[in-house]
Design an enzyme around this catalytic site. Structure first.
Site: not given
Ligand code: NOJ
Length: 516
Positions: A201, A250
């Site tokens: 956002d 990751e």
């Protein structure tokens, strides 16, 4: 699930308050979403982007988060979330959640601690507080995006705090390392739970120019179609994303970030998409463009060229929970719906990703005549009604022809009233009905799956306000004008037409796909 799914996906925005209400309180919820996953699977979407469902006083419909690791009880709890995610994944649908890092709710424990602490304390350093020198004159001329000044005084009148949006949404201070650490931890919280990505956002916000200088003019900056400002699209914001990208990398499963970044050009937008930053950034140029061949073509060319430069997919949007629904933007009624379908079909044949906003597959219009007393958008209230606000695109979906909320919930009134004529636009009315907008979306998405664009080569225009292109998998012709244009020279086998061809001519406000 294969690699780089996000380069050509169709992603469906669910606005939780208004999608489906399982518990009958008039507001949508996570169980409602879970129960409708088969509907989304049938529509053929690859992923859901879910607007905020976090604990929130709901002063800005959930974009005011009081706890980033908790679910608002109106929507359910964490186990409802897990169940919904599991159901989506089992149906082959990924889930992207909304992250709101520019501001918290004023009810967030950090802001409450800041108010309880003294000026100059570490608690206040997590936000932008400034001493009051003159109670009539805020620290700078910035205006809230929702209207009125972007500064509000603490109750004791000693300090101001900054809020680019509502006064209940204080801006975080991204110069503070604690803020960075907190959001990295929030990212991991949801990644560990299994989400497939984040919509960020106000991704062009967060970083403010040093010294918080005045903007030019009177300090009023629109969120929609904005340009650079001391608080928007500052270069420093890219450093944040360079620390986030390794975190998401990751995790297995090709997870992504999509930016809500209103920039003044496709070139500035593409900076967010450099390989060590974010994966997608909404292109709002077509939200702002009039329905015209020249305007669409310019936006398309510019997006393709700039995103190619950084190796990122184009990310197409026509509607979302902040803008007028595109049926209405294009004039409403039958003609507006015809143009909206033509524009959607066009998007689905462009190279890149397409976002679909809930209800557009039903042909829903903007509800323009909501009574003032039911409106919730802070922009309506902060401007004394001068800005009509965004409630009109947030009206709960009609699932059935009948019932108090047209099947949105089991009982009771929905949080915003639905127009009576939405009975005919309900899922029940459109499901399986020849010529319905829902069946058109289902067909278009299914055809696209088998014929994904590999590029875009413009072909000779069939008329003044029309264009045609070859996307490597099919030929598309789009007529933006009112008069029919001849299309028989573009192909013989019609894959899909948003309106029937007549004597080799494509009617005004329509798109056709031909097999190559
Ligand atoms: C953009 C969101 O899409 C909008 O709904 C919200 O009001 C503002 N950001 C503030 O969070």
């Amino acid at each position: 699930m294969s690699g780089n799914w996000w380069r050509d996906a169709v992603i469906y925005q669910v606005y939780p308050r208004s999608f489906a209400d399982a518990d009958g309180d008039g507001m949508g919820d996570l169980e409602g979403i879970r129960s409708r996953i088969p509907y989304l699977a049938q529509l053929g979407v690859d992923a859901i982007w879910l607007s905020p469902f976090y604990a929130s006083p709901q002063k800005d419909a959930g974009y005011d988060v009081s706890d980033y690791r908790a679910i608002d009880p109106r929507f359910g709890d964490l186990s409802d979330f897990d169940r919904m995610l599991e159901t989506a994944h089992a149906a082959g649908i990924r889930l992207i959640v909304d992250l709101v890092p520019n501001h918290t709710s004023s009810e967030h424990e950090w802001f409450q601690a800041a108010l309880a602490a003294a000026p100059g304390s570490p608690e206040r350093e997590r936000y932008h507080f400034r001493d009051v020198t003159d109670p009539e004159v805020p620290p700078n001329n910035w205006q809230s995006i929702f209207g009125g000044p972007a500064w509000t005084k603490t109750d004791d009148g000693k300090q101001w705090y900054l809020h680019l949006f509502d006064s209940s949404q204080p801006d975080l201070n991204w110069d503070n390392p604690e803020v960075h650490e907190e959001f990295k931890s929030v990212l991991r919280f949801w990644l560990d739970r299994g989400v497939d990505g984040f919509r960020i956002d106000v991704a062009h916000g967060m970083v403010k120019a040093p010294g918080l200088p005045d903007t030019g003019g009177d300090g009023t900056i629109e969120m929609i179609g904005t340009t650079q400002a001391p608080f928007f699209d500052q270069d420093g914001v890219h450093d944040i994303y360079r620390t986030w990208r390794p975190i998401i990398e990751e995790y297995e499963g090709d997870r992504i970030f999509v930016a809500e970044a209103w920039t003044d050009s496709a070139e500035r937008r593409s900076l967010y998409l450099r390989p060590d930053e974010l994966h997608q950034a909404f292109n709002f140029d077509l939200v702002l463009a009039p329905f015209s061949a020249a305007d669409f073509r310019k936006a398309i060319d510019s997006e393709i060229a700039n995103n190619a430069g950084v190796g990122a997919p184009c990310t197409w949007v026509l509607s979302n929970h902040d803008v007028q629904r595109h049926v209405t933007r294009y004039g409403g009624g039958e003609a507006g719906l015809a143009r909206a379908k033509a524009a959607t079909q066009l998007l689905l044949s462009l190279p890149g990703v397409v976002y679909v906003y809930q209800g557009e597959e039903l042909g829903l219009n903007e509800v323009l005549d909501l009574p003032d007393e039911v409106r919730e958008d802070p922009s309506f209230h902060r401007t004394g009604g001068e800005q009509i606000g965004r409630d009109g695109c947030r009206v709960p979906l009609p699932w059935k022809r009948e019932g108090a909320s047209l099947g949105f919930g089991p009982a009771g009134e929905p949080w915003l009233p639905q127009p009576a004529d939405w009975a005919d636009l309900s899922v029940e009315a459109e499901d399986g009905a020849a010529g319905s907008t829902l069946e058109f979306y289902r067909q278009a998405i299914a055809i696209r799956k088998g014929r994904k664009a590999t590029g875009l080569t413009w072909l000779a225009d069939p008329g003044d306000n029309a264009f045609a292109f070859d996307n490597g998998a099919l030929v598309a012709v789009v007529n933006f004008g009112d008069e029919p244009v001849p299309v028989s020279g573009y192909g013989t086998e019609v894959l899909l037409a948003s309106a029937d061809l007549v004597d080799g001519h494509l009617p005004g406000g329509a798109t056709v796909w031909f097999a190559k």
